[in-house]
Design a protein around this motif. Structure first.
Motif, PDB file in Angstrom:
ATOM      1  N   TYR A  20       0.654 -13.537  18.952  1.00 25.94           N
ATOM      2  CA  TYR A  20       0.110 -12.184  18.784  1.00 25.94           C
ATOM      3  C   TYR A  20       0.892 -11.187  19.633  1.00 25.94           C
ATOM      4  CZ  TYR A  20      -3.920 -14.623  16.814  1.00 25.94           C
ATOM      5  OH  TYR A  20      -4.732 -15.407  16.071  1.00 25.94           O
ATOM      6  N   LEU A  65      -4.458   2.694   3.991  1.00 29.56           N
ATOM      7  CA  LEU A  65      -4.484   1.805   5.142  1.00 29.56           C
ATOM      8  C   LEU A  65      -3.076   1.361   5.489  1.00 29.56           C
ATOM      9  CD1 LEU A  65      -7.646  -0.307   4.337  1.00 29.56           C
ATOM     10  CD2 LEU A  65      -7.438   1.760   5.688  1.00 29.56           C
ATOM     11  N   THR A  67       0.000  -0.873   6.724  1.00 30.34           N
ATOM     12  CA  THR A  67       0.350  -2.267   6.470  1.00 30.34           C
ATOM     13  C   THR A  67       1.212  -2.780   7.618  1.00 30.34           C
ATOM     14  OG1 THR A  67       2.427  -1.794   5.362  1.00 30.34           O
ATOM     15  CG2 THR A  67       0.445  -1.728   4.013  1.00 30.34           C
ATOM     16  N   LEU A  68       1.669  -4.006   7.500  1.00 32.76           N
ATOM     17  CA  LEU A  68       2.514  -4.585   8.542  1.00 32.76           C
ATOM     18  C   LEU A  68       3.776  -3.753   8.751  1.00 32.76           C
ATOM     19  CD1 LEU A  68       2.472  -7.066  10.413  1.00 32.76           C
ATOM     20  CD2 LEU A  68       3.828  -8.274   8.721  1.00 32.76           C
ATOM     21  N   ASN A  69       4.230  -3.071   7.710  1.00 30.55           N
ATOM     22  CA  ASN A  69       5.417  -2.222   7.834  1.00 30.55           C
ATOM     23  C   ASN A  69       5.188  -1.074   8.811  1.00 30.55           C
ATOM     24  OD1 ASN A  69       6.093  -3.873   5.754  1.00 30.55           O
ATOM     25  ND2 ASN A  69       5.890  -2.315   4.162  1.00 30.55           N
ATOM     26  N   PHE A  72       2.221  -3.978  13.739  1.00 32.75           N
ATOM     27  CA  PHE A  72       1.231  -5.063  13.776  1.00 32.75           C
ATOM     28  C   PHE A  72      -0.123  -4.564  14.266  1.00 32.75           C
ATOM     29  CE2 PHE A  72      -0.806  -8.583  16.111  1.00 32.75           C
ATOM     30  CZ  PHE A  72      -0.937  -9.491  15.075  1.00 32.75           C
ATOM     31  N   LEU A  75      -1.868  -2.231  11.699  1.00 32.94           N
ATOM     32  CA  LEU A  75      -2.245  -2.814  10.414  1.00 32.94           C
ATOM     33  C   LEU A  75      -3.741  -2.625  10.107  1.00 32.94           C
ATOM     34  CD1 LEU A  75      -0.939  -6.363   9.483  1.00 32.94           C
ATOM     35  CD2 LEU A  75      -2.846  -5.297   8.336  1.00 32.94           C
ATOM     36  N   ARG A  84       0.190  10.785  -1.719  1.00 33.25           N
ATOM     37  CA  ARG A  84      -0.975  10.401  -2.525  1.00 33.25           C
ATOM     38  C   ARG A  84      -1.913  11.576  -2.741  1.00 33.25           C
ATOM     39  NH1 ARG A  84      -2.514   4.842  -2.545  1.00 33.25           N
ATOM     40  NH2 ARG A  84      -0.744   3.626  -1.875  1.00 33.25           N
TER      41      ARG A  84
ATOM     42  N   TRP B 152      -6.530 -10.471  15.766  1.00 37.45           N
ATOM     43  CA  TRP B 152      -6.796 -11.377  14.640  1.00 37.45           C
ATOM     44  C   TRP B 152      -6.957 -10.579  13.346  1.00 37.45           C
ATOM     45  CZ3 TRP B 152      -5.710 -15.651  12.673  1.00 37.45           C
ATOM     46  CH2 TRP B 152      -6.329 -16.042  11.486  1.00 37.45           C
ATOM     47  N   SER B 154      -5.425  -8.213  12.262  1.00 40.35           N
ATOM     48  CA  SER B 154      -4.150  -7.907  11.627  1.00 40.35           C
ATOM     49  C   SER B 154      -3.669  -9.039  10.732  1.00 40.35           C
ATOM     50  CB  SER B 154      -3.087  -7.607  12.685  1.00 40.35           C
ATOM     51  OG  SER B 154      -3.398  -6.411  13.355  1.00 40.35           O
ATOM     52  N   LEU B 155      -4.091 -10.254  11.028  1.00 41.32           N
ATOM     53  CA  LEU B 155      -3.623 -11.388  10.236  1.00 41.32           C
ATOM     54  C   LEU B 155      -4.690 -11.952   9.311  1.00 41.32           C
ATOM     55  CD1 LEU B 155      -1.619 -13.485  12.877  1.00 41.32           C
ATOM     56  CD2 LEU B 155      -0.705 -12.075  11.045  1.00 41.32           C
ATOM     57  N   ARG B 163      -8.688  -5.459   2.009  1.00 36.63           N
ATOM     58  CA  ARG B 163      -7.852  -4.252   2.090  1.00 36.63           C
ATOM     59  C   ARG B 163      -6.978  -4.126   0.849  1.00 36.63           C
ATOM     60  NH1 ARG B 163      -7.553  -5.528   7.664  1.00 36.63           N
ATOM     61  NH2 ARG B 163      -5.643  -6.706   7.396  1.00 36.63           N
ATOM     62  N   ILE B 166      -9.030  -2.413  -1.662  1.00 36.31           N
ATOM     63  CA  ILE B 166      -9.142  -0.975  -1.448  1.00 36.31           C
ATOM     64  C   ILE B 166      -7.886  -0.288  -1.964  1.00 36.31           C
ATOM     65  CG2 ILE B 166      -9.291   0.874   0.267  1.00 36.31           C
ATOM     66  CD1 ILE B 166     -10.846  -0.987   2.032  1.00 36.31           C
ATOM     67  N   GLU B 170      -2.227   0.034  -6.691  1.00 34.68           N
ATOM     68  CA  GLU B 170      -0.956   0.327  -6.029  1.00 34.68           C
ATOM     69  C   GLU B 170      -0.625  -0.677  -4.938  1.00 34.68           C
ATOM     70  OE1 GLU B 170      -0.314   4.661  -5.412  1.00 34.68           O
ATOM     71  OE2 GLU B 170      -2.277   4.761  -6.352  1.00 34.68           O
ATOM     72  N   SER B 172      -1.113  -1.326  -1.638  1.00 37.46           N
ATOM     73  CA  SER B 172      -0.345  -0.958  -0.456  1.00 37.46           C
ATOM     74  C   SER B 172      -0.624  -1.925   0.681  1.00 37.46           C
ATOM     75  CB  SER B 172      -0.651   0.472  -0.029  1.00 37.46           C
ATOM     76  OG  SER B 172      -1.914   0.527   0.576  1.00 37.46           O
ATOM     77  N   VAL B 173      -0.314  -3.182   0.440  1.00 40.65           N
ATOM     78  CA  VAL B 173      -0.370  -4.155   1.521  1.00 40.65           C
ATOM     79  C   VAL B 173       1.034  -4.688   1.725  1.00 40.65           C
ATOM     80  CG1 VAL B 173      -2.738  -4.938   1.626  1.00 40.65           C
ATOM     81  CG2 VAL B 173      -1.300  -5.713  -0.214  1.00 40.65           C
ATOM     82  N   GLY B 174       1.357  -5.013   2.950  1.00 42.52           N
ATOM     83  CA  GLY B 174       2.704  -5.478   3.256  1.00 42.52           C
ATOM     84  C   GLY B 174       2.787  -6.986   3.281  1.00 42.52           C
ATOM     85  N   ALA B 175       3.644  -7.486   4.163  1.00 43.13           N
ATOM     86  CA  ALA B 175       3.908  -8.917   4.252  1.00 43.13           C
ATOM     87  C   ALA B 175       2.653  -9.712   4.594  1.00 43.13           C
ATOM     88  CB  ALA B 175       4.988  -9.167   5.293  1.00 43.13           C
ATOM     89  N   GLU B 176       1.644  -9.029   5.209  1.00 37.35           N
ATOM     90  CA  GLU B 176       0.437  -9.748   5.598  1.00 37.35           C
ATOM     91  C   GLU B 176      -0.304 -10.350   4.404  1.00 37.35           C
ATOM     92  OE1 GLU B 176       0.773  -6.509   5.740  1.00 37.35           O
ATOM     93  OE2 GLU B 176      -1.023  -5.500   4.998  1.00 37.35           O
TER      94      GLU B 176
END
Lengths: 195, 270
Positions: A20, A65, A67-69, A72, A75, A84, B152, B154-155, B163, B166, B170, B172-176
């Motif tokens: 983490y 919301l 994201t990881l981009n 961390f 997120l 938007r 936690w 975040s993962l 999410r 929601i 589109e 809009s979630v990343g690598a997670e």
């Protein structure tokens, strides 16, 4: 609890804690544009419960919301994406039930008066701007709700005053240039302290 | 007798209804459901992380404490009454995992750990240790206090799934988002592998469920049962009903009651 199990618990727990930490320091994005009334960033990260309720209820869909981009720690927290939709709260046009400050269950977004709202500022890229590259366009000037935040040179080319701009993103959303000549940044945002 | 045959169907109905509500109707995050102004139901692990990230004193004097502590009390109250029923009957991720498990079963794929050579392999015991979820839980709490954010969350694949809903089309979630298929893939090892060995929410609810006195499966005293071990295989948590004492791990899925080959398992309300 056997000795071996206990060591496994400590070992895996320590490994994950370090993971983490690594993720927190590796994935760090640029500062996000937060909804109006969001408390100062460090506290916001600690208080926001990442429930996404503000993003769900935002009438223009401006809140999305992270994201990881985006980082961390960030997120799942809300950010304003002017592509938007623009934030109409700044103009006082959000209905009572849709106010993000009312929706937020943890106080990460707090009630602020309209005059105190500043979520960031819009920045112009004159190389992409239709008016600056010889065309005819006054869209940003026309949609801007703040007096004097956008003024015109020779009545044709827009210039931005970042100190007056409140960061609502109306101009960014409306900008007809492809790609957009305007971006919204968190520069100069004013954030309340947590209560 | 009729309930016995219907119980899995009932659970599917509940699971799919909850999944549809979370992902398509409410499209919120199951971790904090806002029922009205100042009235929420909150999943305790998430709130605990926030309290540790903010600091206990800092939280005590903030709005966070007022709304959320009530929400957590509600969630814990339900868990004391119904045990880990959340996991089997309403967790959106649990439903996805159950669907994956069902697909694996339909495809006649034998999960790795139910194969004779791997299932008894002691060196793989480290993966199949019920303690691991407490390690994930402890690290989530320690990480939140150290790095000042609910790490936690975040993962968390449950949160990521919600999410994603929601964000809608589109997405809009990343690598997670990868955590969700990763958790699904774990079912190739054993059914409900994630819930059984790793989920920290399940771990937290197991601790709370130690207080739960209701709805425990029992073996009929008069039955000449043979401790055949069928329930251990049926149970998504691997509980042997004949020998288990605490039942804190029980997710109240009642698969043992429905499918016991001898039909000697009943569920006591008290």
């Amino acid at each position: 609890l056997e000795r071996r199990q206990f060591l496994q618990l400590i070992g895996i727990g320590a490994f994950l804690t370090m993971l983490y930490g690594t993720l927190s320091f590796t994935f760090r994005g640029k500062r996000l544009i937060r909804p109006p009334g969001s408390i100062v960033e460090d506290s916001f990260i600690e208080v926001c419960i990442r429930c996404g309720a503000c993003a769900q209820k935002c009438p223009t869909g401006a809140i999305v919301l992270a994201t990881l981009n985006d980082g961390f720690k960030e997120l799942g927290t809300p950010k304003i994406d002017a592509l938007r939709g623009p934030c109409e709260r700044i103009q006082g046009r959000c209905e009572e039930g849709a106010l993000c400050e009312r929706i937020c269950p943890t106080g990460a977004i707090q009630r602020v008066s309209r005059e105190d709202i500043k979520t960031g500022s819009a920045v112009i890229n004159t190389d992409r701007c239709i008016a600056w590259t010889g065309g005819s366009c006054l869209v940003c000037y026309e949609v801007c709700p703040v007096r004097d935040a956008i003024s015109l040179i020779d009545e044709t080319r827009p210039v931005f005053r970042s100190d007056l701009c409140v960061g609502c993103g109306r101009c960014v959303y409306a900008c007809p240039a492809q790609p957009k000549a305007l971006t919204l940044t968190s520069d100069g945002d004013k954030r309340p302290l947590p209560q | 007798m009729r309930l016995r045959a219907k119980i899995r169907t009932l659970r599917w109905v509940s699971q799919i209804a909850f999944l549809a509500v979370w992902l398509f109707l409410i499209t919120g995050v199951v971790c904090t459901v806002i029922l009205g102004p100042g009235f929420t139901v909150s999943e305790p692990l998430g709130v605990l992380q926030l309290i540790l990230a903010r600091g206990v004193v800092g939280t005590a004097f903030s709005r966070l404490s007022m709304t959320l502590v009530v929400g957590v009390a509600l969630f814990i109250g339900v868990t004391v009454l119904l045990g880990r029923a959340f996991c089997a009957w309403s967790c959106p991720l649990g439903t996805i995992i159950d669907l994956v498990d069902r697909a694996i079963q339909k495809l006649k794929f034998k999960p790795f750990f139910s194969r004779r050579n791997l299932g008894t392999d002691r060196s793989l015991g480290i993966l199949r240790n019920g303690m691991n979820k407490y390690a994930v839980l402890a690290s989530a709490l320690a990480g939140s206090a150290l790095f000042r954010s609910p790490v936690w969350c975040s993962l968390c694949p449950i949160g990521t799934l919600c999410r994603g809903a929601i964000a809608g089309a589109e997405l809009s979630v990343g690598a997670e988002l990868l955590t969700v298929p990763a958790v699904g893939a774990m079912s190739l090892g054993e059914k409900r592998f994630w819930c059984r060995y790793l989920c920290p929410v399940g771990g937290f609810l197991t601790i709370v469920s130690k207080l739960n006195p209701f709805l425990k499966p029992r073996v009929s005293h008069d039955a000449s049962h043979r401790n055949c071990g069928a329930c251990t295989t049926l149970c998504p948590e691997g509980i042997n009903i004949c020998e288990e004492k605490s039942f804190a791990r029980c997710t109240k899925c009642f698969d043992c009651y429905a499918k016991c080959p001898l039909g000697v398992i009943r569920v006591d309300f008290l």
